[in-house]
Write a protein that holds these residues in place. Structure first.
Motif, short mmCIF file in Angstrom:
data_model
loop_
_atom_site.label_atom_id
_atom_site.label_comp_id
_atom_site.label_asym_id
_atom_site.label_seq_id
_atom_site.Cartn_x
_atom_site.Cartn_y
_atom_site.Cartn_z
N LEU B 66 31.58 20.61 6.09
CA LEU B 66 30.79 21.43 6.45
C LEU B 66 29.89 22.32 5.15
CD1 LEU B 66 33.06 21.32 8.67
CD2 LEU B 66 32.83 23.73 9.00
N LEU B 67 28.73 21.92 5.26
CA LEU B 67 27.73 22.41 4.09
C LEU B 67 26.98 23.54 4.59
CD1 LEU B 67 27.02 18.89 2.71
CD2 LEU B 67 28.75 20.56 1.61
N ASP B 68 26.94 24.70 3.83
CA ASP B 68 25.90 25.36 4.16
C ASP B 68 25.41 26.29 3.01
OD1 ASP B 68 23.66 26.91 5.61
OD2 ASP B 68 25.07 27.42 7.19
N LEU B 69 24.34 26.82 3.10
CA LEU B 69 23.98 27.39 1.67
C LEU B 69 24.04 29.07 1.90
CD1 LEU B 69 20.72 25.63 0.75
CD2 LEU B 69 22.94 25.61 -0.39
N GLU B 70 24.42 29.51 3.23
CA GLU B 70 24.79 30.87 3.57
C GLU B 70 25.71 30.92 4.48
OE1 GLU B 70 22.99 32.67 6.48
OE2 GLU B 70 22.57 30.72 7.44
N PRO B 71 26.72 31.96 4.35
CA PRO B 71 27.98 31.74 4.88
C PRO B 71 28.16 32.12 6.45
CG PRO B 71 27.71 33.89 3.48
CD PRO B 71 26.36 33.09 3.35
N GLY B 97 25.15 32.08 -1.89
CA GLY B 97 25.12 32.44 -0.64
C GLY B 97 23.56 32.97 -0.12
N GLY B 98 22.64 32.48 -0.87
CA GLY B 98 21.41 33.24 -0.54
C GLY B 98 20.79 32.38 0.48
N GLY B 99 21.22 31.11 0.69
CA GLY B 99 20.50 30.23 1.65
C GLY B 99 19.18 29.73 1.33
N ALA B 100 18.61 28.82 2.13
CA ALA B 100 17.50 28.07 1.82
C ALA B 100 15.95 28.90 2.03
CB ALA B 100 17.36 26.68 2.17
N GLY B 101 16.04 29.85 2.71
CA GLY B 101 15.10 30.77 3.18
C GLY B 101 14.27 30.08 3.84
N GLN B 110 18.49 22.92 -3.84
CA GLN B 110 19.77 23.55 -3.80
C GLN B 110 20.67 22.08 -3.77
OE1 GLN B 110 21.29 26.26 -3.91
NE2 GLN B 110 19.64 27.55 -4.16
N GLY B 111 20.34 21.19 -3.10
CA GLY B 111 20.93 20.19 -2.64
C GLY B 111 21.05 19.38 -4.07
N GLU B 112 20.20 19.16 -4.94
CA GLU B 112 20.18 18.54 -6.24
C GLU B 112 21.00 19.25 -6.84
OE1 GLU B 112 17.44 16.24 -5.91
OE2 GLU B 112 18.53 15.33 -7.89
N LYS B 113 21.09 20.39 -6.96
CA LYS B 113 22.02 21.40 -8.12
C LYS B 113 23.32 21.25 -7.78
CE LYS B 113 20.81 25.72 -8.00
NZ LYS B 113 20.38 26.86 -8.26
N LEU B 114 23.65 21.06 -6.25
CA LEU B 114 25.00 21.23 -6.01
C LEU B 114 25.55 19.69 -5.63
CD1 LEU B 114 24.81 23.87 -3.47
CD2 LEU B 114 25.76 24.17 -5.60
N TYR B 115 24.69 18.88 -6.25
CA TYR B 115 25.20 17.51 -5.74
C TYR B 115 26.37 16.85 -6.17
CZ TYR B 115 25.16 12.31 -6.97
OH TYR B 115 25.46 10.96 -6.82
N THR B 145 18.08 24.77 4.91
CA THR B 145 19.22 23.96 4.63
C THR B 145 19.45 22.44 5.09
OG1 THR B 145 20.34 26.08 4.27
CG2 THR B 145 21.73 24.00 4.00
N GLY B 146 19.37 22.71 6.63
CA GLY B 146 19.50 21.41 7.21
C GLY B 146 18.39 20.35 6.73
N SER B 147 17.10 20.75 6.68
CA SER B 147 16.03 19.76 6.59
C SER B 147 16.00 19.57 4.96
CB SER B 147 14.80 20.55 7.11
OG SER B 147 14.43 21.59 6.23
N GLY B 148 16.14 20.41 4.16
CA GLY B 148 15.85 20.33 2.52
C GLY B 148 17.08 19.84 2.14
N MET B 149 18.07 20.26 2.16
CA MET B 149 19.52 19.65 1.55
C MET B 149 19.80 18.44 2.45
SD MET B 149 22.69 21.90 0.46
CE MET B 149 24.36 21.39 1.66
N GLY B 150 19.59 18.45 3.56
CA GLY B 150 19.84 17.16 4.47
C GLY B 150 19.03 16.23 3.88
N SER B 151 17.63 16.33 3.58
CA SER B 151 16.96 15.20 2.98
C SER B 151 17.67 14.71 1.76
CB SER B 151 15.58 15.68 2.74
OG SER B 151 15.08 16.15 3.91
N ASN B 152 17.88 15.71 0.96
CA ASN B 152 18.57 15.42 -0.38
C ASN B 152 19.82 14.43 -0.24
OD1 ASN B 152 20.12 16.17 -2.72
ND2 ASN B 152 17.98 16.47 -3.44
N ILE B 153 20.50 14.95 0.75
CA ILE B 153 21.94 14.15 0.69
C ILE B 153 21.74 12.84 1.35
CG2 ILE B 153 23.77 14.21 2.38
CD1 ILE B 153 24.42 17.31 1.77
N LEU B 154 20.72 12.78 2.43
CA LEU B 154 20.25 11.54 2.92
C LEU B 154 20.11 10.41 1.57
CD1 LEU B 154 18.13 12.08 6.22
CD2 LEU B 154 20.28 10.74 5.86
N GLU B 155 19.15 10.89 0.75
CA GLU B 155 18.60 10.18 -0.27
C GLU B 155 19.92 9.60 -1.16
OE1 GLU B 155 15.64 11.86 -2.59
OE2 GLU B 155 14.28 11.75 -0.94
#
Lengths: 938, 458
Positions: B66-71, B97-101, B110-115, B145-155
């Motif tokens: 379970l991954l999210d940028l905001e709680p 906890g700021g989310g991806a806005g 964020q995905g890159e950072k939290l890799y 989050t879903g789209s941006g971080m998701g894209s990062n995680i996909l790669e």
């Protein structure tokens, strides 16, 4: 009838005169009438030559038994002469001819025509002297007349006995008389009977014609009393068999001779001869004579048949023995009844009323019983040559027929006579069946049962179910209907019993009641029959084994002393003798008989015997059969958990359980795709299997499945890429071999091999994901589609899709066929009426479906070959793909494409006939699925 | 154990549908919200181990991250009865906890950072199984989050697990009304590119269609988010049912997917499910047979993607169809139904390749009683999906023309220098749409040729 009588009158006259030697002028009317009546009477009876011959033979033997060899010879002589009469040879009334023969036999049974020639004159003289009175010693109030046993030359036991009878009060003339008699007998013995002078006889009759009948008959009586009575052993060896004849002959004589008194002599255990009885007769009329004579002779003849049979049974067959035993019991009963009748007709002081005797005889149904006996022996021919089973069946059939008949005509006497015989004949069958069902062993040492066990087919044999038991009957229609209707169930149950036995789960519970007991109870309850006691099968069996015919010995009839109520009464001495050594107390026995008659008068007509038997077979036998069949079904389904094993087989061999086999197969495939030019080896296979087991946390030792790798002997290049030689080994309980035979396991094995290949093809194609095209190097990815080689890649993709489509179709076809067959198979087994036979059938059907699914059938070989080709293409294609797209050349792809198209076209052509069919078959589904444009093309 | 699948839940939407999915799975396998096997769950024929593993105390734990940028959403999950179900180590909430806005670029960054942290979890989870089959990613493509971080995680997944399957359940935003998020078209296009290039299979869940179905089928005037998520979880559990209830045919994810996807890019699947019921409405469907189910599955109103049958003079058609039929089914019915579908010409297929309707039969969970004998799920590859992309592109083009709202993107490293990423993504999506359109014609066999010819010209 009168017309008929008139028409045959001349012939009749001729016959009678021819036989008796009397002419028309002779006024021997009573005899003539008697003869005529007898002829007419007999002519209405269906007489067959065989029976006449039999009777003649029987009569002859009777004479021999009674030490009357001369009479036997004379009889033969008479018969021969009669047969040689040209008058009758071409007579249209050939039946009449035979009837006459029959008659002559009954005639000859009386001593009337015999042995009179030589001494007739003497007798005549003496009779004249005696003024036609009875000899003094026979008239007897004052007589104390022992008979000198030395007169009797035939019996050695007596000849040796010097202990003469010491009564010295024998009158002289009597002694002379006796001497006179004995001499002619010897003379006759030395004489040739063929030269018997008929003239003497005739003249004798002539001489007597004026004196009416009585003097001559009295003479005969005298003669008989003096010779026959003495000389036959009847008087001192009274036993169950001879007493009847004795009584019958005696009665006959009485009546025939128109005598008023009769003396019976007996010889006691000390070989002392003394008068046993003295009887005075009354109400003797000519009519009575005639009627009774006929009845008695007939009855005697009939009993003779039975006795002859009883003496002669040499069949090593339990059914016949059992029948004989019951017949013997019946005969004994008749003897008792006769004796009882005699006692009851002896009114007051030694006065005997013939009519009442006759009436009693009739009222007890003895005449009918005689007829019954005749019927039986008329209809069954106890041929030694015949197979036991045929003979037995015939016996039962005839008895059953007669029981039915007697019930139909509502003749209780018949019914009560036949029924025990019928039951006793059936009982061996029932006992065999019982033994069979209880022990799983068809114990039939005499081969009398109509179902045979083929000994060369063992329980373990593959064709046990179909081959082991056979119905071996010449004429299956002889099997009684009530039994025949359950024969299939019976055979099935028997086989079940044997299988259960071999599986050692046959619960050999002691049945509270045997079939036989139930059977007789059933009939008793419904027909008011008295209880029958049965000697257990084993006893009969043993006695049969030891000596074939010792029925009297094994039968306890003669072992006990009779508690005869009147035994001390002198007048009953004969009866005492007769009843002596009989098993059952007489009153009991007679009570039973009367009771039986009374009860049976209220026979329950609402339920006929056929229904009763039918119900019996359905309620008792069939229930037991069903029980056994169910027991085996339960055993197979529950103890052996047949379906569980089938489920395992389905899971393993047919890949129905995805997980385990899938993983195992994946390991093999993975190994294959790693080593491109290598084949599978035993090590890989075993390791793959073991690791699969480990993965599922299964214990290798306890798991029912193991795997074998068969190293290929011939290496075929064409099937280089195709997985093979992996075999599964499943430990099926050997008890299930009745259903799942080794060759069936081979089919499963083949199915497995096929699925393994199909799955492999699918696997290798599935593995061709596009990981190449989602590579991390996104730059390369971007350029991919612009690259010139993309066309080539695209070709690969499309070919992959086409191959996948084809392989999926095959995969679906194979697995769906297996699954459908398996589901249907399991569904069928959930039916309640399942039994072993249908299980076998269902399993075979299941295998056929599997054979279709894995294209094992001969007609499908072409498809199969092409599929193999397809799989090979798939494998090559996958190799190329995995080796990298850079090395692929368009020629390679084109070649594969062409090959694929050819293969697919071929399969389509082969499958084309299935397409238009309206019936849904798996192959049709395959044909449809293989069509590229299936959903757009109508 | 065999063929494990790891579920990654990303962002608000991803975690919400993931939550529903696990709720559904627990119910189907007889697992209590605490992860204990229910006492009634005695049927051992299901394979819980594909999606669950057992902890030391025999509790079943989902193979979920379970991954999210905001709680907010994850906190909600952690307050629900299912809070003990998940492995706490697998729950990752960004510490700030700021989310991806709702910004793709923020999420990606964020995905890159939290890799490191994220892939620690994923690696551990991947090593947990014997033979990992692949990943399932739940996310929406519109948010941040879903789209941006998701894209990062996909790669990243691609780099790390090049041979593992990656399947995504991607929720597409409403396109027929005013978007909640203004940059939604940007996010979508950027994510679509990753989905095209880095996923093996994307199950498209169109919010427009989900709303429509919820309204029409379930008779809800204003369907709640939970109800929509329930629809999604039905699809998700249905499409994995053959994996969880091993049948005689399909036992792994790859065998399901492989026949659906003919070429690398054409891997966007539409889905349909029938009969749909909800707890408090009575179903309209009274009788279910295999044919009924298959027929309904082909009806556009049941499809969870709103596609146009025709656009730009192109007649769209099916590339391939997979029907997963659940319930008490006689396999012989399947063939009959397929024959009927053929007679009625209920489905149009591509002209260039073999038409196939794959049918996978699957068992139903013994622990859930349904009113219907048979239910069915369709996963299909339909060229009409391109019309959905088309609409997204339309919105995107309008925005990008004016370079509206791009400032938020420019703030992040990826877009600092230029907006090439936008253009490249748009191009990839365009190629994808082109290929889908090309697949409607016979000439698709020569697609590569034409493509290269075109590129040479340009």
């Amino acid at each position: 009838m009168s017309n008929f009588l008139k028409s045959i009158q001349p012939t009749l006259n001729e016959i009678v005169y021819d036989l008796t030697g009397l002419t028309l002028s002779d006024r021997f009317n009573p005899h003539k009438k008697l003869f005529e009546d007898a002829i007419i009477h007999r002519s209405n009876v269906n007489v067959e030559k065989r029976h006449v011959d039999k009777s003649v033979q029987g009569l002859k033997e009777k004479y021999i038994v009674h030490a009357q060899d001369k009479k036997a010879d004379l009889l033969e002589f008479l018969i021969k002469r009669f047969n040689n009469r040209p008058l009758l040879k071409h007579s249209p009334e050939s039946e009449l001819h035979l009837s006459c023969l029959q008659f002559i036999i009954s005639l000859a049974r009386r001593p009337l025509d015999v042995e009179l020639d030589d001494f007739s004159h003497l007798v005549h003289e003496q009779v004249e002297e005696a003024n036609f009175n009875w000899p003094v010693f026979l008239l007897g109030n004052d007589y104390q007349q022992p008979i000198a046993s030395d007169d009797y030359q035939d019996d050695e036991s007596l000849t040796d006995d010097d202990d003469r009878i010491d009564s010295t009060s024998i009158q002289n003339d009597t002694i002379v008389d006796i001497e006179l008699e004995s001499k002619p007998i010897d003379d006759i013995e030395q004489q040739n009977y063929s030269s018997l002078d008929r003239e003497i006889l005739t003249s004798y009759w002539h001489g007597k014609q004026a004196d009416d009948v009585s003097p001559a008959l009295r003479n005969f009586a005298l003669f008989w009393d003096q010779t026959m009575m003495k000389t036959t052993h009847l008087a001192y060896r009274v036993n169950a068999q001879t007493v009847t004849e004795y009584i019958l002959i005696r009665e006959t004589l009485w009546l025939l001779m128109n005598s008023n008194e009769l003396h019976v002599y007996s010889i006691d255990e000390n070989e002392q001869v003394h008068v046993a009885d003295f009887v005075r007769l009354c109400d003797v009329t000519p009519v009575a004579i005639q009627e009774c004579l006929q009845k008695f002779t007939l009855l005697s003849n009939q009993f003779q048949l039975a006795n002859r049979f009883l003496k002669k049974i040499t069949h090593s067959c339990r059914t016949v023995s059992s029948f004989a035993q019951t017949l013997r019991d019946q005969m004994t009963l008749i003897h008792f009844q006769l004796a009882d009748i005699e006692k009851s007709v002896l009114q007051q002081n030694h006065t005997y009323t013939i009519l009442s005797f006759y009436q009693q005889l009739d009222s007890l149904g003895l005449i009918s019983k005689g007829e019954c006996i005749e019927r039986i022996f008329d209809q069954i021919f106890f041929d030694v040559e015949k197979l036991n089973c045929d003979l037995t069946l015939e016996l039962i059939h005839v008895l059953y027929k007669n029981v039915l008949m007697s019930e139909m005509i509502n003749n209780l006497t018949f019914f009560n006579f036949f029924l025990p015989l019928f039951i006793s004949s059936c009982r061996i069958y029932l006992e065999i069946i019982q033994n069979w069902l209880a022990n799983g062993n068809l114990d039939d040492p005499f081969e009398e049962f109509f179902i045979k066990r083929k000994t060369d087919v063992s329980v373990e044999a593959l064709d046990f179910w179909h081959q082991s038991y056979t119905e071996q009957v010449e004429n299956a229609s002889l099997i009684p209907r009530w039994l025949a209707s359950i024969v299939p169930s019976l055979i099935k149950a028997g086989k079940c019993a044997e299988i259960l036995k071999s599986n050692s789960v046959l619960t050999n519970e002691e049945e509270s009641q045997s079939f036989v007991e139930k059977f007789s109870q059933y009939l008793q309850a419904n027909c008011n029959l008295t209880k029958q006691t049965w000697t257990p099968l084993t006893i009969i069996h043993d006695s049969e084994m030891n000596t074939l015919v010792k029925p009297l010995k094994s039968s306890p009839l003669i072992s006990l002393n009779l508690l005869f109520d009147d035994i001390d009464n002198e007048r009953n001495s004969f009866l005492a003798l007769a009843f002596n050594q009989m098993q059952m107390s007489k009153p009991t026995l007679l009570d039973i008989t009367h009771q039986q008659l009374c009860l049976s008068s209220s026979i329950n007509q609402s339920s006929n015997i056929e229904c009763i038997l039918q119900t019996f077979s359905e309620q008792i036998l069939l229930v037991k059969c069903t029980q056994l069949i169910n027991q085996l079904t339960n055993d197979i389904l529950h103890r052996l958990s047949y379906l569980k094993h089938i489920e395992y087989i389905r899971n393993f061999f047919l890949f129905e359980n995805g997980s385990f086999m899938h993983q195992f197969a994946l390991r093999l495939y993975a190994k294959l795709s790693q080593t491109i030019h290598e084949r599978l080896d035993a090590f890989t296979v075993l390791v793959s299997f073991d690791s699969t087991l480990t993965m599922f946390g299964l214990d290798k030792i306890q798991y029912p499945l193991s795997v074998i790798f068969q190293s290929a002997t011939e290496s075929s290049i064409t099937q280089k890429y195709i997985i093979q030689n992996v075999q599964l080994k499943y430990d099926l309980p050997k008890e299930l071999v009745i259903i799942v035979k080794p060759e069936h396991m081979e089919t499963y094995q083949k199915c497995f091999a096929f699925v393994l290949q199909v799955k492999q093809a699918k696997y290798v194609l599935d593995q061709l994901v596009f990981s190449e095209f989602r590579v991390k190097n996104r730059v390369r990815n971007r350029r991919l589609y612009r690259h010139q080689s993309y066309q080539l890649h695209h070709e690969m993709f499309l070919l992959r899709a086409r191959l996948l489509h084809a392989v999926n179709a095959v995969n679906n076809f194979v697995l769906t066929t297996f699954h459908t067959a398996g589901e249907q198979f399991v569904e069928k087994h959930s039916a309640k009426s399942i039994d072993i036979e249908s299980m076998i059938v269902y399993h075979e059907k299941f295998l056929i479906a599997l054979a279709i699914g894995s294209l094992l059938q001969p007609k499908q070989q072409a498809i199969r070959e092409q599929l193999m080709k397809l799989f090979e293409i798939v494998t090559i294609f996958a190799r190329r793909w995995q080796l990298g797209f850079d090395s692929i050349k368009i020629e390679h792809i084109n070649k594969l494409k062409t090959e694929f198209n050819q293969t697919k076209q071929f399969i389509s052509i082969v499958l084309k006939p299935f397409l238009p069919r309206m019936i849904d078959s798996p192959l049709r589904a395959l044909a449809c699925a293989l069509q590229d444009d299936f959903y757009s093309n109508n | 154990m065999p063929s494990e699948i790891i579920t990654l839940q990303l962002g608000q939407c991803g975690n919400q549908i993931g939550m529903e999915f696990w709720r559904q799975l627990c119910a189907e396998h007889g697992i209590s919200p605490e992860g204990k096997l229910e006492s009634f769950a005695t049927e051992g024929s299901d394979r819980k181990d594909v999606f669950f593993y057992q902890a030391d105390d025999q509790h079943y734990i989902p193979r979920a991250v379970l991954l999210d940028l905001e709680p907010r959403v994850i906190d909600g999950i952690m307050k629900s009865p299912y809070r003990h179900l998940y492995n706490p180590e697998n729950v990752y909430i960004s510490k700030d906890g700021g989310g991806a806005g709702n910004n793709w670029a923020q999420g990606f960054y964020q995905g890159e950072k939290l890799y490191e942290e994220i892939f620690d979890i994923i690696d551990r989870e991947a090593d947990n199984g014997d033979s990992l089959e692949g990943f399932v990613l739940c996310h929406s493509i519109a948010g941040g989050t879903g789209s941006g971080m998701g894209s990062n995680i996909l790669e990243k997944l691609n780099d790390r697990f090049p041979k593992k399957l990656i399947q995504t359940y991607s929720v597409f935003p409403m396109t027929n009304e005013v978007a909640d998020v203004v940059v939604q078209p940007y996010n979508s296009i950027l994510t679509l590119r990753r989905l095209t290039e880095n996923a093996d299979c994307t199950v498209v869940l169109d919010n427009t269609a989900l709303n429509r179905i919820a309204t029409e089928r379930l008779k809800k005037t204003t369907p709640t988010l939970a109800e929509l998520n329930q629809l999604v979880s039905t699809i998700m559990s249905g499409s994995t049912s053959t994996l969880r209830y091993p049948g005689y045919m399909n036992n792994d994810l790859i065998s399901l997917i492989s026949s659906l996807i003919p070429t690398p890019r054409l891997h966007f699947l539409i889905s349909a499910y029938t009969p749909l019921t909800s707890d408090n409405t009575e179903s309209e469907v009274r009788k279910t047979t295999v044919l009924d189910v298959m027929r309904r599955l082909l009806q556009p109103k049941n499809v969870m993607v709103t596609t146009a049958a025709r656009d730009r003079n192109v007649t769209h058609c099916y590339v391939s169809i997979l029907n997963i039929i659940q319930g008490d089914v006689d396999p012989s019915e399947v063939h009959k139904s397929l024959m009927r579908i053929r007679e009625r010409k209920l489905a149009d297929f591509i002209p260039w390749g073999p038409a196939s309707i794959q049918v996978a039969l699957s068992k139903k969970s013994p622990y859930i009683t349904t009113q219907h004998r048979v239910s069915g799920l369709m996963l299909a590859n339909h060229t009409g999906i391109s019309s959905l992309f088309d609409r997204i592109c339309e919105h995107y083009d309008k925005l990008i023309k004016r370079e509206a709202f791009v400032e938020n993107f420019r703030r992040l490293p990826m877009f600092k220098d230029n907006l090439d990423e936008f253009n490249e993504s748009r191009e990839v999506v365009q190629q994808l749409m082109d290929e889908y359109r090309a697949a409607t014609t016979k000439d698709y066999v020569n697609f590569g040729n034409a493509q290269s010819g075109q590129t040479e010209q340009t």
